[in-house]
Design a protein around this motif. Structure first.
Motif, PDB file in Angstrom:
ATOM      1  N   ARG A  72      39.230  43.514  27.973  1.00  0.00           N
ATOM      2  CA  ARG A  72      38.640  43.840  29.538  1.00  0.00           C
ATOM      3  C   ARG A  72      38.640  42.382  30.081  1.00  0.00           C
ATOM      4  O   ARG A  72      38.816  42.320  31.398  1.00  0.00           O
ATOM      5  N   LEU A  73      38.578  41.306  29.439  1.00  0.00           N
ATOM      6  CA  LEU A  73      38.152  40.117  30.064  1.00  0.00           C
ATOM      7  C   LEU A  73      39.776  39.461  30.435  1.00  0.00           C
ATOM      8  O   LEU A  73      40.086  39.117  31.521  1.00  0.00           O
ATOM      9  N   LEU A  74      40.826  39.894  29.526  1.00  0.00           N
ATOM     10  CA  LEU A  74      42.183  39.532  29.821  1.00  0.00           C
ATOM     11  C   LEU A  74      42.427  40.448  31.256  1.00  0.00           C
ATOM     12  O   LEU A  74      43.292  39.710  32.108  1.00  0.00           O
ATOM     13  N   HIS A  75      42.308  41.523  31.198  1.00  0.00           N
ATOM     14  CA  HIS A  75      42.612  42.564  32.229  1.00  0.00           C
ATOM     15  C   HIS A  75      41.966  41.781  33.634  1.00  0.00           C
ATOM     16  O   HIS A  75      42.519  42.177  34.672  1.00  0.00           O
ATOM     17  N   ALA A  76      40.572  41.391  33.707  1.00  0.00           N
ATOM     18  CA  ALA A  76      40.042  40.867  34.634  1.00  0.00           C
ATOM     19  C   ALA A  76      40.746  39.539  35.266  1.00  0.00           C
ATOM     20  O   ALA A  76      40.387  39.178  36.191  1.00  0.00           O
TER      21      ALA A  76
END
Length: 169
Positions: A72-76
């Motif tokens: 989720r952090l990477l996609h954000a």
């Protein structure tokens, strides 16, 4: 042996026949006597008689939850103008790093590049996966989740400052 009679001989030629006949009628071995166990003697427990203390168990780590949060952090952290994503993990114990880049080539096709190396040497490896021209968000999330799950299970920690700087841009 029907219709055929074998003359009785008492010599070496008859011994194999007798052995084969005797082996077909094997006698079971005699029952063995099992000794009774010695009676238990009441012993005052001392340090010598106590069982060894058990090693404490390692705490259980929920790698799937960690990988889901990291994905989720990477996609954000998508770059606002190019749409590229970069994730960087580090294993302090083994002095290794692992990087995942989601980027485009010259023709606009999306690539997922896995790179790994040891911090003290210039050697490492790289693997490229072509995703096509229009990968879906679910496909990208699944690939980032897989990379994060594998890194988490191998003892790597994501470098948060790298992601936070990308999110703040």
């Amino acid at each position: 042996m029907q219709g055929r009679t074998v003359p009785y001989t008492n010599g070496p030629a008859m011994r194999p026949v007798l052995r084969s006949v005797a082996s077909t009628f094997a006698v079971p071995p005699a029952a063995t006597v099992v000794a009774k166990p010695a009676p238990k003697i009441d012993v005052v427990p001392t340090v010598e008689h106590l069982p060894a203390p058990r090693k404490p168990r390692k705490p259980r780590i929920d790698h799937k939850a960690i990988a889901q949060e990291q994905a989720r952090l990477l996609h954000a952290s998508i770059h606002p103008t190019t749409g590229w994503i970069t994730g960087l993990w580090e294993n302090e114990e083994k002095q290794r790093r692992y990087q995942v880049d989601l980027c485009q080539d010259l023709f606009g096709e999306w690539l997922l590049i896995h790179s790994w190396w040891r911090k003290s040497t210039p050697f490492g490896g790289r693997k490229k996966s072509y995703l096509g021209f229009f990968p879906s968000a679910e496909e990208i999330n699944a690939l980032l989740y897989d990379a994060a799950l594998r890194r988490s299970r191998h003892g790597y920690r994501i470098l948060d400052d790298h992601i936070r700087s990308a999110v703040l841009q």
